[in-house]
Write a protein that holds these residues in place. Structure first.
Motif, PDB file in Angstrom:
ATOM      1  N   HIS A   1       0.748  -0.945  -0.082  1.00 14.81           N
ATOM      2  CA  HIS A   1      -0.652  -0.037   0.321  1.00 14.81           C
ATOM      3  C   HIS A   1       0.762   1.505  -0.174  1.00 14.81           C
ATOM      4  N   ALA A   2       1.863   1.221   1.068  1.00 13.48           N
ATOM      5  CA  ALA A   2       3.037   2.630   0.934  1.00 13.48           C
ATOM      6  C   ALA A   2       3.435   2.632  -0.635  1.00 13.48           C
ATOM      7  N   ARG A   3       3.598   2.006  -1.466  1.00 11.54           N
ATOM      8  CA  ARG A   3       4.584   1.839  -2.318  1.00 11.54           C
ATOM      9  C   ARG A   3       3.591   2.761  -3.280  1.00 11.54           C
ATOM     10  N   VAL A   4       2.544   1.345  -3.537  1.00 15.52           N
ATOM     11  CA  VAL A   4       1.373   2.852  -4.477  1.00 15.52           C
ATOM     12  C   VAL A   4       1.232   4.156  -4.340  1.00 15.52           C
ATOM     13  N   VAL A   5       1.058   4.536  -2.784  1.00 19.74           N
ATOM     14  CA  VAL A   5       0.521   5.527  -2.750  1.00 19.74           C
ATOM     15  C   VAL A   5       2.014   6.894  -3.053  1.00 19.74           C
ATOM     16  N   GLU A   6       2.857   5.904  -2.955  1.00 24.05           N
ATOM     17  CA  GLU A   6       4.393   7.048  -2.968  1.00 24.05           C
ATOM     18  C   GLU A   6       3.971   7.289  -4.276  1.00 24.05           C
ATOM     19  N   THR A   7       3.905   6.277  -4.963  1.00 24.48           N
ATOM     20  CA  THR A   7       3.703   6.074  -6.864  1.00 24.48           C
ATOM     21  C   THR A   7       3.482   7.253  -7.398  1.00 24.48           C
ATOM     22  N   ALA A   8       1.674   7.046  -6.670  1.00 21.89           N
ATOM     23  CA  ALA A   8       0.735   8.225  -7.111  1.00 21.89           C
ATOM     24  C   ALA A   8       1.256   9.439  -6.559  1.00 21.89           C
ATOM     25  N   ASP A   9       1.526   9.224  -5.702  1.00 20.24           N
ATOM     26  CA  ASP A   9       1.318  11.409  -5.486  1.00 20.24           C
ATOM     27  C   ASP A   9       3.370  11.858  -6.435  1.00 20.24           C
ATOM     28  N   ALA A  10       3.978  10.442  -6.571  1.00 20.35           N
ATOM     29  CA  ALA A  10       5.244  11.203  -7.738  1.00 20.35           C
ATOM     30  C   ALA A  10       4.743  11.622  -8.867  1.00 20.35           C
ATOM     31  N   MET A  11       2.681  11.264  -8.993  1.00 21.02           N
ATOM     32  CA  MET A  11       2.486  12.052 -10.514  1.00 21.02           C
ATOM     33  C   MET A  11       1.660  13.138 -10.272  1.00 21.02           C
ATOM     34  N   GLU A  12       1.557  13.587  -9.010  1.00 20.90           N
ATOM     35  CA  GLU A  12       0.409  15.124  -8.470  1.00 20.90           C
ATOM     36  C   GLU A  12       0.722  16.156  -9.857  1.00 20.90           C
ATOM     37  N   TRP A  13       1.874  15.751 -10.357  1.00 24.11           N
ATOM     38  CA  TRP A  13       2.351  17.304 -11.000  1.00 24.11           C
ATOM     39  C   TRP A  13       2.137  16.656 -12.816  1.00 24.11           C
ATOM     40  N   PHE A  14       3.022  15.842 -13.176  1.00 17.85           N
ATOM     41  CA  PHE A  14       3.094  15.174 -13.917  1.00 17.85           C
ATOM     42  C   PHE A  14       1.548  15.220 -14.484  1.00 17.85           C
ATOM     43  N   CYS A  15       0.865  14.527 -14.376  1.00 10.13           N
ATOM     44  CA  CYS A  15       0.175  14.081 -14.798  1.00 10.13           C
ATOM     45  C   CYS A  15      -0.980  15.459 -15.240  1.00 10.13           C
ATOM     46  N   ASN A  16      -1.047  16.763 -15.301  1.00 13.56           N
ATOM     47  CA  ASN A  16      -0.874  17.427 -15.845  1.00 13.56           C
ATOM     48  C   ASN A  16      -0.258  17.421 -17.504  1.00 13.56           C
ATOM     49  N   LEU A  17       0.622  16.840 -17.676  1.00 14.12           N
ATOM     50  CA  LEU A  17       1.267  16.698 -19.442  1.00 14.12           C
ATOM     51  C   LEU A  17       0.745  15.545 -20.025  1.00 14.12           C
ATOM     52  N   TRP A  18       0.037  14.968 -19.398  1.00 17.77           N
ATOM     53  CA  TRP A  18      -0.408  13.138 -20.261  1.00 17.77           C
ATOM     54  C   TRP A  18      -1.543  13.188 -19.780  1.00 17.77           C
ATOM     55  N   VAL A  19      -1.963  14.310 -20.016  1.00 19.06           N
ATOM     56  CA  VAL A  19      -4.058  14.404 -19.235  1.00 19.06           C
ATOM     57  C   VAL A  19      -4.237  12.790 -20.417  1.00 19.06           C
ATOM     58  N   PHE A  20      -4.300  13.160 -20.803  1.00 12.98           N
ATOM     59  CA  PHE A  20      -5.508  11.799 -21.730  1.00 12.98           C
ATOM     60  C   PHE A  20      -4.828  10.306 -22.625  1.00 12.98           C
ATOM     61  N   TRP A  21      -3.569  10.113 -20.917  1.00 15.12           N
ATOM     62  CA  TRP A  21      -3.002   8.845 -21.202  1.00 15.12           C
ATOM     63  C   TRP A  21      -3.956   7.905 -21.231  1.00 15.12           C
ATOM     64  N   GLY A  22      -5.244   7.270 -20.645  1.00 16.67           N
ATOM     65  CA  GLY A  22      -6.083   6.603 -20.083  1.00 16.67           C
ATOM     66  C   GLY A  22      -5.865   6.135 -19.242  1.00 16.67           C
ATOM     67  N   HIS A  23      -5.426   6.525 -17.576  1.00 20.29           N
ATOM     68  CA  HIS A  23      -5.125   5.295 -16.816  1.00 20.29           C
ATOM     69  C   HIS A  23      -5.668   6.423 -15.864  1.00 20.29           C
ATOM     70  N   TRP A  24      -5.517   7.796 -15.324  1.00 22.11           N
ATOM     71  CA  TRP A  24      -4.828   8.763 -14.241  1.00 22.11           C
ATOM     72  C   TRP A  24      -6.064   8.120 -13.966  1.00 22.11           C
ATOM     73  N   SER A  25      -7.604   7.910 -13.864  1.00 21.06           N
ATOM     74  CA  SER A  25      -8.439   7.516 -12.772  1.00 21.06           C
ATOM     75  C   SER A  25      -7.934   5.734 -11.867  1.00 21.06           C
ATOM     76  N   GLU A  26      -7.602   4.713 -12.684  1.00 16.12           N
ATOM     77  CA  GLU A  26      -7.387   3.807 -12.696  1.00 16.12           C
ATOM     78  C   GLU A  26      -5.958   3.825 -11.344  1.00 16.12           C
ATOM     79  N   LEU A  27      -5.446   4.631 -11.288  1.00 13.04           N
ATOM     80  CA  LEU A  27      -3.917   4.621 -10.463  1.00 13.04           C
ATOM     81  C   LEU A  27      -4.282   5.256  -9.600  1.00 13.04           C
TER      82      LEU A  27
END
Length: 752
Positions: A489-515
């Motif tokens: 669980h901690a690893r999953v949350v840490e990875t999601a936290d790291a994507m907080e600002w990067f996701c704005n550059l790749w909005v339509f990747w298609g997997h942000w909701s799942e992540l």
């Protein structure tokens, strides 16, 4: 033996001293990754001088070392290896030969040039087991038979099965060419190669040397010139041969694979189940050998439907064993090459079957095998040479689907369970560790990796990080899913936290909701309300920006607000209100949106959180504009720009750049609503340039649409068409509503 180092040894030592991978040296020198690998392995011992000079430049060598490298390249001489041979017989035709049009055309073009004495008279057809190398060579020989009146001959060299001396192959070919026993005796064994070269130089013959093991086996059988043509097939590219043309054969296209099955099954039977035929072609990996086995399986089982075989092949664990008919087994073709590998290469092939993505770099091999990057690269290049791994022009590697299944079977049979789990853990750890470091390039207060970080890939810039995150997304997302399944669980949350600002550059990747849904579950399992508030807020963002599921987003934001209050986390409270405001505005509930947006701004201001405040201010401006209070929105946006222009601003460059681009775009919308079209156009053009610089294609599309509409109002119709057409070119990387708007405006212009 001489004690001098070979050219390949010298080149590799210089590259490793410079701490360059083959891909990095390729980029620095302009010499392909494959060519560098061939030189270092000794497959190409006499490179051209300009190639050596380019490598010396890429390595940054001084005068003395440059001369040493050039001297080593001049000293290289091809050597022979012990090999096998076969018999010389006329090539047979292939009745159901299908596809390979470009490859046939290329080989026929070679034959024409050879006939005119104006081109290379030898070609190596290489590729993985079962890809149709022999079939292509035989079809070429059959099609060209009339162009070679003095004979077409085939020698099976049994390169991966048996042991036949090349002298025997020489003898067979010379006898097939009509050389008498007396002449052979007079020439002696030492003169047979020269005699063959002379005969092939004088005559117009076509020779197929099938299934060659290595360069040393075929070199005595090749002409030195003349009008004859020699086609060599091998699982290896035989890059040590000079003055030959090379054709790397891969799997068939989907259309070719379906057509081959239609020819084997009969058009009536195949066309009755077109979807099933297409599925069988896909599950055979479009590999000709597998397609023939599948087709023949059905041909002798007339009561079977194609769908029945497709269902049988859908079981990956049984697929290879199912691709067997009589004594022909797809797995056996792979086994022959696998047995020839070194222990290190065989283990690497097994471990590579664990890679979850469609392709990989040498870093994957290093992580799996727990070795250095250079060592992994060398071992993977051995697999390339054996035809069991494909090297692409981009420096990546691909394992064919059926070879992956073969390797996976060997993995579970031969690898100790503890080592298998350890390799799987190493790969997952590497992928997620690297994803976290790469994602944090874009997070305020993080940026570049810490000096203590030692990674297998260079992440020296934000652009490096972005490239890695996007190119390796299938793999690190699969690793994240695996971590979630294993309750990390901690690893999953840490990875999601790291994507907080990067996701704005790749909005339509298609997997942000799942992540962020995975991360939300992990945060709930950790019973951490602050982390749960964050993941719920990010899930709300994804539902709004990526999926347009606004009502669900409001529900997530409301739950996030409760968690944030429980945790006493004011920034996440403000974030929840801001996300809810965006969703309300999208639903037309503009007053509620404005109220929540203003509350968000006040919370951020109360704690002095300037990073959150900037986004909340832009959001409030959008809400005011939606309320018809465009002048107030304009004032809000100018206030944001004034803050960004201040010399003592408290935010980093990346965040400032993103907010400035968004605010400039918002000012363009303000001017448009106020009827100030020239000012609107200027702002949209400015925003477009900024979004391009940052690399935000979805916002580029929005700015282009705004510019197009302003140009229409200003009477610049042709320039407007160009802007709107560019939106359509961005396509799936843009918001579907923006693309639809651009298409509608273009249709309106066409109707004028």
């Amino acid at each position: 033996m001489s004690g001098e180092k070979t050219y390949g040894t010298v080149l590799r030592a210089l590259r490793q001293r410079a701490r360059l991978t083959m891909e990095e040296l390729s980029e620095a020198s302009g010499v392909s990754v494959r060519a560098i690998g061939d030189m270092e392995r000794g497959r190409s011992r006499t490179p051209q001088r300009r190639t050596v000079v380019a490598l010396a430049d890429g390595l940054g060598l001084g005068v003395t070392e440059r001369e040493g490298l050039l001297a080593a390249s001049r000293a290289g001489r091809p050597t022979r290896a012990v090999a096998v041979a076969g018999t010389a017989v006329p090539p047979r035709s292939v009745e159901d030969f299908t596809g390979r049009g470009p490859q046939l055309a290329r080989l026929k073009g070679m034959a024409e040039r050879a006939g005119a004495g104006d081109g290379v008279s030898m070609a190596v057809i290489s590729g993985p087991p079962g890809c149709g190398k022999t079939t292509l060579a035989l079809q070429t020989a059959s099609d060209l038979a009339e162009d070679f009146p003095e004979g077409c001959f085939m020698v099976d060299l049994h390169g991966v099965d048996g042991a036949v001396d090349p002298d025997e192959a020489l003898l067979k070919l010379l006898k097939a060419l009509g050389v008498s026993d007396r002449r052979l005796s007079q020439e002696g064994a030492a003169g047979h190669a020269g005699l063959l070269r002379a005969l092939l130089g004088e005559r117009r013959c076509l020779v197929v040397l099938d299934n060659a093991r290595d360069e040393g086996q075929v070199r005595p059988l090749l002409p030195s010139g003349g009008r004859s043509l020699v086609l060599v097939t091998s699982r290896r590219p035989l890059t040590g041969l000079e003055d030959v043309d090379r054709l790397a054969l891969e799997e068939m296209t989907q259309d070719e694979a379906v057509e081959l099955l239609r020819r084997i099954l009969g058009e009536g039977r195949a066309d009755a189940e077109p979807d099933a035929v297409a599925r069988v072609a896909e599950m055979c990996g479009r590999l000709p050998l597998a397609l023939r086995v599948a087709g023949n399986w059905l041909a002798i089982r007339s009561a079977w439907t194609v769908d029945r075989l497709a269902r049988r092949l859908s079981d990956e664990e049984r697929r290879l064993s199912a691709l067997t008919v009589d004594d022909v087994r797809v797995e056996a073709a792979f086994e022959l090459s696998y047995r020839e590998l070194t222990d290190e290469a065989a283990r690497m092939m097994r471990l590579l079957s664990l890679v979850p993505g469609p392709d990989m770099t040498a870093a994957y091999g290093a992580a799996l095998a727990d070795v250095g990057l250079f060592e992994a690269e060398d071992v993977m290049e051995e697999l390339v040479e054996a035809g069991l791994l494909q090297a692409t022009f981009s420096g990546r590697y691909q394992l064919h689907d059926l070879l992956r299944l073969f390797a996976r079977g060997r993995l579970f049979r031969e690898e100790p369970p503890l080592e298998l789990r350890a390799a799987d853990d190493r790969l997952r750890d590497w992928l997620l560790d690297t994803a976290v470091v790469a994602g944090r390039w874009y997070k305020p207060k993080y940026g570049a990796p810490p000096a203590s970080w030692k990674g297998l890939v260079p992440l020296e810039s934000a652009e490096d990080a972005r490239t890695w995150l996007q190119s390796e997304a299938p793999a690190w997302l699969a690793a994240l899913r695996d971590a979630a399944q294993k309750n990390e669980h901690a690893r999953v949350v840490e990875t999601a936290d790291a994507m907080e600002w990067f996701c704005n550059l790749w909005v339509f990747w298609g997997h942000w909701s799942e992540l962020y849904e995975l991360a939300g579950r992990a945060a709930a399992a950790l019973d951490a309300p602050d982390k749960r508030a964050f993941t719920l807020n990010m899930h709300a963002w994804a539902l709004i920006a990526c999926d347009h599921r606004y009502r669900e987003a409001i529900e997530r934001a409301e739950t996030a607000l409760g968690c944030a209050r429980l945790a006493g986390d004011v920034p996440q409270q403000a974030s929840a209100l801001s996300h809810a405001a965006v969703a309300h505005r999208k639903l037309g509930e503009v007053q509620e949106a404005a109220d929540k947006a203003r509350a968000s701004v006040e919370l951020y201001e109360g704690i002095g959180d300037r990073e959150g405040w900037l986004g909340a201010m832009v959001n409030l401006g959008s809400c005011l504009r939606a309320l018809g209070r465009t002048g107030e929105a304009h004032t809000q946006n100018l206030r944001v720009l004034a803050f960004l222009d201040a010399p003592d601003r408290e935010v980093g460059e990346h965040l400032a750049g993103m907010v400035r681009a968004h605010t400039t775009y918002a000012l363009g919308l303000d001017h448009a609503l106020l009827g100030r079209w020239s000012e609107a156009l200027d702002r949209h053009r400015d925003a477009l340039a900024r979004f391009r610089s940052i690399g935000m294609p979805h916002m580029q599309a929005s700015a282009l649409l705004g510019a197009g509409e302003a140009l229409i109002e200003l009477g610049e119709v042709e320039e407007a068409r160009g802007c709107l057409a560019e939106v359509l070119e961005i396509g799936d990387a843009a918001d579907a509503e923006i693309v639809s708007g651009a298409r509608k405006r273009l249709e309106e212009l066409s109707a004028r």
